[in-house]
Design a protein around this motif. Structure first.
Motif: not given
Length: 190
Positions: A142-146, A163-169
């Motif tokens: 999440g930190f990297i994506i942001r 961040r939530w989208y990335a986590a779920m994927r």
């Protein structure tokens, strides 16, 4: 022998006379209404229903294939947009510990059936450790994506929920992700 080097002479064409009008009489109101009329109920209702089902099945299949391939117009709202595509590609390019969750849980379930208490205790402890590792991996992602999205699209234009989208994927099997992965591992988007 004839001389082929000179261009052949084409006789001048007669000037075309422009057609006056449209070449057909204007249809009467009755004729226009008759041409537009369709029956409210088709003559063969079963055949009409069969054709409608086939048409709907074809459009659903086209939408399913389009969504799987990541075509923007077939994606649900949660997957649309350039930032979501960037996040999808970034998540798909890296390995995530969450991808191993289901196989690990299968091994864990088998281990809990072993009648040795120590094995069951270590299996349960390893499950908690694995879950902590998954949470750590997702938070780090999440930190990297942001940071990457802010660098690419601007810090003020970052969408909410990425961040939530990335986590779920990241927690899904790579092969089962929808839209399907478009990049290979290590092929990070620029």
């Amino acid at each position: 022998m004839p001389d082929n080097s000179s261009p052949t002479q084409i006789p001048p064409a007669e000037p075309e006379v422009p057609a006056v009008g449209k070449g057909a009489p204007t249809p009467s109101r009755r004729e226009r209404e008759a041409a537009r009329k369709r029956p409210l109920v088709p003559n063969d209702r079963k055949e009409a229903a069969r054709q409608e089902r086939a048409r709907l099945a074809k459009s659903r299949e086209r939408a399913r294939i389009g969504m799987a391939n990541g075509e923007e117009r077939y994606l649900p709202m949660r997957d649309r947009g350039p930032q979501r595509r960037f996040v999808r590609d970034w998540v798909d390019a890296r390995f995530s510990i969450g991808e191993l969750f289901m196989p690990f849980m299968l091994v864990l379930i088998v281990a809990t059936f072993i009648p040795i208490t120590e094995v069951q205790i270590y299996a349960m402890l390893s499950m908690y450790v694995f879950i902590l590792l998954m949470v750590f991996d997702v938070v780090l992602l999440g930190f990297i994506i942001r940071k990457k999205v802010a660098a690419k699209f601007g810090a003020t234009k970052v969408e909410r929920g990425l961040r939530w989208y990335a986590a779920m994927r990241a927690l899904q099997f790579r092969r089962l992700r929808l839209p399907k992965t478009q990049v290979k591992r290590g092929q990070y988007p620029s």
